[in-house]
Design an enzyme around this catalytic site. Structure first.
Site, PDB file in Angstrom:
ATOM      1  CG  ASP A 156     -24.410 -13.560 -15.025  1.00  0.00           C
ATOM      2  OD1 ASP A 156     -23.534 -13.329 -15.887  1.00  0.00           O
ATOM      3  OD2 ASP A 156     -24.448 -14.634 -14.391  1.00  0.00           O
ATOM      4  CE1 TYR A 172      -9.137  -9.032 -19.799  1.00  0.00           C
ATOM      5  CE2 TYR A 172      -7.001  -8.476 -20.749  1.00  0.00           C
ATOM      6  CZ  TYR A 172      -8.251  -8.090 -20.302  1.00  0.00           C
ATOM      7  OH  TYR A 172      -8.612  -6.763 -20.353  1.00  0.00           O
ATOM      8  CE  LYS A 200     -10.733  -7.724 -22.745  1.00  0.00           C
ATOM      9  NZ  LYS A 200     -12.054  -7.045 -22.739  1.00  0.00           N
TER      10      LYS A 200
END
Length: 253
Positions: free
Chosen positions: A63, A154, A158
């Site tokens: 993880d 997201y 990014k």
């Protein structure tokens, strides 16, 4: 031509899709690889295929958001395969939704996997790179970093990876370490298939619509990203650092 000496590469999110394609390409380049993923089935399968084909690969479940797991797995790779001097931060998830529907968990989980994960992995690996006086860090961003409807979490993660990469280039360059980012456009993957499902269209229809908007008139495939990683991870890229390469079939603003 294989790298000399043999390099050890760690690729996260490497069980399938883009990550697995990167694994296969770096093995072709002569590297030993550590396939890191949470999914034991796909990770073991990818590593086993590499080994069966004559390459050197191990799988390790991790993880990337857990600092103790990250520290342990990097130590394992260094002991079993060799000091990792190539790191590809490919692990990622999506939890798409419009802002007013997005939950705190949707936000936090995406930030944690993409940003915390890349930070923890890079921090753990960089000491080996500094010791070897050679290193290549490649982070996977996205064209979504420029903004994309339904992806506030997201897109932010990014975009953050791009800033992270540029900072790494400043801090680590003196040790012979480069850091670069690849920002894929539309790539045929489980993530884009999930997007099709979310918006209620077939995956084939989504690909057709995407290709019509791309200058080269086709969608991308995991191998397109793997080729770019191969360059950034090579000896030939020693004077390229802190860059963002959009692999998207055309220019992005």
């Amino acid at each position: 031509m294989p790298n000399t000496p043999t390099r050890t590469a760690i690729i996260t999110g490497a069980g399938r899709g883009i990550g697995a394609a990167i694994v296969r390409r770096l093995v072709q380049d002569g590297m030993s690889v550590a396939v890191l993923d949470l999914d034991e089935a796909t990770g073991n399968k990818t590593a086993a295929e590499i080994t069966a084909e004559g390459g050197r690969a191990i799988f390790a479940k991790v993880d990337v958001t857990d600092p103790e797991q990250v520290k342990a797995v990097v130590a394992q790779v260094a002991e079993e395969v060799g000091p990792p001097t190539v790191l590809v931060n490919s692990a990622g998830i999506i939890r798409d939704n419009l802002l007013f529907k997005m939950t705190e968990d949707d936000w936090d989980l995406v930030m944690s996997v993409h940003l915390r994960g890349a930070f923890l992995m890079t921090r753990a690996v960089q000491s080996h790179m500094v010791e070897q006086k050679w290193g290549r860090i490649v982070n996977l961003s996205s064209t979504s970093a420029l903004g994309n409807r339904g992806q506030a979490n997201y897109a932010t993660a990014k975009a953050g990876l791009q800033g992270f990469t540029k900072t790494l280039a400043f801090e680590l360059g003196q040790f012979g370490i480069t850091a670069n980012t690849i920002a894929p456009g539309f790539i045929v993957s489980d993530m884009t298939a999930a997007t099709a499902e979310r918006i209620g269209v077939s995956f084939e229809e989504l690909q057709k619509g995407a290709a019509a908007q791309i200058p080269v008139r086709r969608v991308g495939y995991p191998e397109d990203i793997a080729h770019a990683v191969s360059f950034f991870a090579s000896e030939a890229a020693s004077f390229v650092s802190g860059q963002v390469l959009y692999v998207a079939g055309g220019p992005k603003n």
